[in-house]
Design an enzyme around this catalytic site. Structure first.
Site, PDB file in Angstrom:
ATOM      1  N   ARG A  55       0.681  -1.187  -0.064  1.00 22.41           N
ATOM      2  CA  ARG A  55      -0.121  -0.191  -0.006  1.00 22.41           C
ATOM      3  C   ARG A  55       1.070   1.310  -0.011  1.00 22.41           C
ATOM      4  O   ARG A  55       0.371   2.340  -0.796  1.00 22.41           O
ATOM      5  CB  ARG A  55      -0.943   0.169   1.279  1.00 22.41           C
ATOM      6  CG  ARG A  55      -1.777   1.289   1.299  1.00 22.41           C
ATOM      7  CD  ARG A  55      -2.783   1.091   2.176  1.00 22.41           C
ATOM      8  NE  ARG A  55      -2.829   0.592   3.615  1.00 22.41           N
ATOM      9  CZ  ARG A  55      -2.081   1.286   4.527  1.00 22.41           C
ATOM     10  NH1 ARG A  55      -1.580   2.553   4.500  1.00 22.41           N
ATOM     11  NH2 ARG A  55      -1.632   0.797   5.744  1.00 22.41           N
ATOM     12  N   TYR A 108     -15.745  15.582 -16.474  1.00 20.76           N
ATOM     13  CA  TYR A 108     -16.367  14.282 -16.411  1.00 20.76           C
ATOM     14  C   TYR A 108     -17.600  14.179 -15.023  1.00 20.76           C
ATOM     15  O   TYR A 108     -17.124  14.885 -14.315  1.00 20.76           O
ATOM     16  CB  TYR A 108     -15.086  13.240 -16.067  1.00 20.76           C
ATOM     17  CG  TYR A 108     -15.490  11.841 -15.983  1.00 20.76           C
ATOM     18  CD1 TYR A 108     -16.327  11.083 -16.938  1.00 20.76           C
ATOM     19  CD2 TYR A 108     -15.044  11.364 -14.511  1.00 20.76           C
ATOM     20  CE1 TYR A 108     -16.670   9.637 -16.339  1.00 20.76           C
ATOM     21  CE2 TYR A 108     -15.534  10.067 -14.334  1.00 20.76           C
ATOM     22  CZ  TYR A 108     -16.305   9.154 -15.040  1.00 20.76           C
ATOM     23  OH  TYR A 108     -16.860   7.834 -14.750  1.00 20.76           O
ATOM     24  N   ASP A 180      -6.438  18.020 -16.006  1.00 23.66           N
ATOM     25  CA  ASP A 180      -6.760  16.274 -16.265  1.00 23.66           C
ATOM     26  C   ASP A 180      -6.430  16.284 -17.931  1.00 23.66           C
ATOM     27  O   ASP A 180      -7.156  16.907 -18.655  1.00 23.66           O
ATOM     28  CB  ASP A 180      -8.471  16.342 -16.031  1.00 23.66           C
ATOM     29  CG  ASP A 180      -8.615  14.747 -16.459  1.00 23.66           C
ATOM     30  OD1 ASP A 180      -7.940  14.197 -17.040  1.00 23.66           O
ATOM     31  OD2 ASP A 180      -9.297  14.159 -15.435  1.00 23.66           O
ATOM     32  N   LYS A 205      -7.688   4.543 -19.393  1.00 23.98           N
ATOM     33  CA  LYS A 205      -8.014   4.832 -20.789  1.00 23.98           C
ATOM     34  C   LYS A 205      -6.954   4.651 -21.556  1.00 23.98           C
ATOM     35  O   LYS A 205      -6.642   3.551 -21.779  1.00 23.98           O
ATOM     36  CB  LYS A 205      -8.757   6.190 -20.584  1.00 23.98           C
ATOM     37  CG  LYS A 205      -9.730   6.577 -19.615  1.00 23.98           C
ATOM     38  CD  LYS A 205     -10.948   5.755 -19.460  1.00 23.98           C
ATOM     39  CE  LYS A 205     -12.124   6.164 -18.790  1.00 23.98           C
ATOM     40  NZ  LYS A 205     -11.641   6.076 -17.280  1.00 23.98           N
TER      41      LYS A 205
END
Length: 393
Positions: A55, A108, A180, A205
């Site tokens: 982590r 978005y 972004d 993406k």
């Protein structure tokens, strides 16, 4: 009988070899053993590099982060478990109660939800403004404003932000400019070269490109900001898995080829759609009828990217008929796959908005976003011709 099992189980070392693997090894270990408490102190206090608990970082995350750093011209980027985790690392990791952030009004859908519902619940005030209108952005600034978040090319309306104007505004008011860059990618646009302070990606993406990875990435110019976002991600468990990082690295190896092929096909498809009866409008940055065409030409330097949006006449009935007839294409709320995918914002990414709000953004029931893939361009156009004909009949 004496137990032959060793008292401490240790992994076997790799066999010695005069050669080395061509592919980065996958390192799925959750934990890493240190020799002594002093050695662990050395790692945590930065005197040596090492891993402790996945982590907090692992080899595959470091490999993909460095590759993305190189692409964006940055250092110290943070890999997260998704694109929205990267957005959250910025907004929640850097802002505090009483701060104010301005977002582009065509972000978005989940970014909009975070801005409109979650941040105010935590005492972080938000405003939305047109990223193509610097005067509107200026009017939204308050004494407590700390940052402006925009998409270089918006999802899904493909509006092009006035990056130069917003960068100047941020410098004037000492604000962080966050971009972004998911749609444009470093292949088409590098925000740090245009005044950005922080860059975000949904690696899921185009960068990974095969619909089998869920990752994000965020990087700041200021190393102190990277440290703050990294600590927040570790604390909140936003780390990406080793396997996803390993897959994403594989995807990056073909990224330039995939992007260029899909971009060329997208330009063909946009022109094809524009000539079809029943298509109300087509949005593609390189077309001269794009509302922001001049800005797109200046910002993207001739790149158009792989996203095409269009609107059918006929509303939801036409949309249903279109997707039924689009044989061979996936109707799915994603982008960046090797195959072309169709997204209907009114029923997916922007469904949480009211119909009036969607209408103000131009997201009517006949509106589709297309993520163009690697199919033969002629074959792809033929599918759209057939599907539009079915929708208009």
């Amino acid at each position: 009988m004496k137990n032959s099992r060793p008292s401490v189980m240790r992994p076997h070392g790799l066999p010695e070899s005069a050669s080395h693997p061509v592919v980065t090894p996958l390192s799925p270990s959750v934990v890493y053993a240190s020799e002594t408490p002093d050695a662990l102190d050395d790692q945590y206090e930065g005197r040596v590099h090492g891993y402790t608990y996945s982590r907090e970082g692992h080899p595959n995350a470091d490999v993909i982060a460095r590759r993305l750093d190189d692409m964006e011209g940055a250092t110290g980027g943070v890999v997260t478990g998704s694109g929205m985790a990267a957005v959250s690392a910025v907004l929640l990791g850097l802002l505090k109660t009483g701060d104010h952030v301005i977002g582009g009004d065509q972000l978005y859908g989940r970014s909009l939800r975070l801005m409109k519902e979650d941040l105010p619940r935590l005492g972080i005030e938000t405003s939305l403004a047109n990223p193509g209108d610097v005067a509107a952005m200026r009017a939204a600034i308050r004494p407590e404003t700390r940052m402006i978040l925009v998409e270089a090319v918006s999802n899904p309306t493909l509006a092009v932000a006035d990056i130069a104007g917003i960068a100047a505004l941020c410098r004037e008011h000492d604000l962080l400019m966050v971009v972004d860059n998911t749609f444009t990618t470093p292949r088409a646009f590098r925000p740090f070269e245009h005044g950005a302070d922080i860059v975000i990606h949904s690696v899921t993406k185009l960068l990974a490109g095969h619909s089998d990875v869920m990752l994000g990435y965020v990087v700041a110019k200021d190393p102190a900001l990277n440290d703050r976002m990294r600590v927040f991600c570790v604390t909140t468990g936003m780390t990406g898995s080793p396997f996803d990082c390993w897959l994403a690295e594989r995807g990056l190896l073909s990224f330039d080829l995939r992007f260029d092929r899909a971009e060329a096909t997208a330009a063909r498809l946009a022109d094809c759609l524009a000539a079809l009866p029943g298509v109300k409008r087509v949005i593609y940055p390189n077309r001269t009828d794009h509302p922001d065409h001049a800005r797109a030409a200046d910002l993207l330097q001739g790149r158009g990217c792989n996203m095409v949006s269009f609107e059918l006449n006929g509303g939801r009935d036409a949309a249903n008929a279109f997707t039924r007839a689009a044989e061979g294409l996936s109707f799915a709320p994603t982008l960046g796959d090797v195959g072309t995918t169709l997204s209907h914002p009114a029923s997916s990414s922007h469904r949480a908005l009211t119909a009036d709000h969607r209408a103000r953004l131009g997201l009517h029931e006949g509106f589709f976003r297309v993520s163009v893939g690697l199919e033969d361009p002629d074959a792809l156009c033929a599918i759209f011709v057939q599907a539009v004909a079915a929708a208009t009949s």
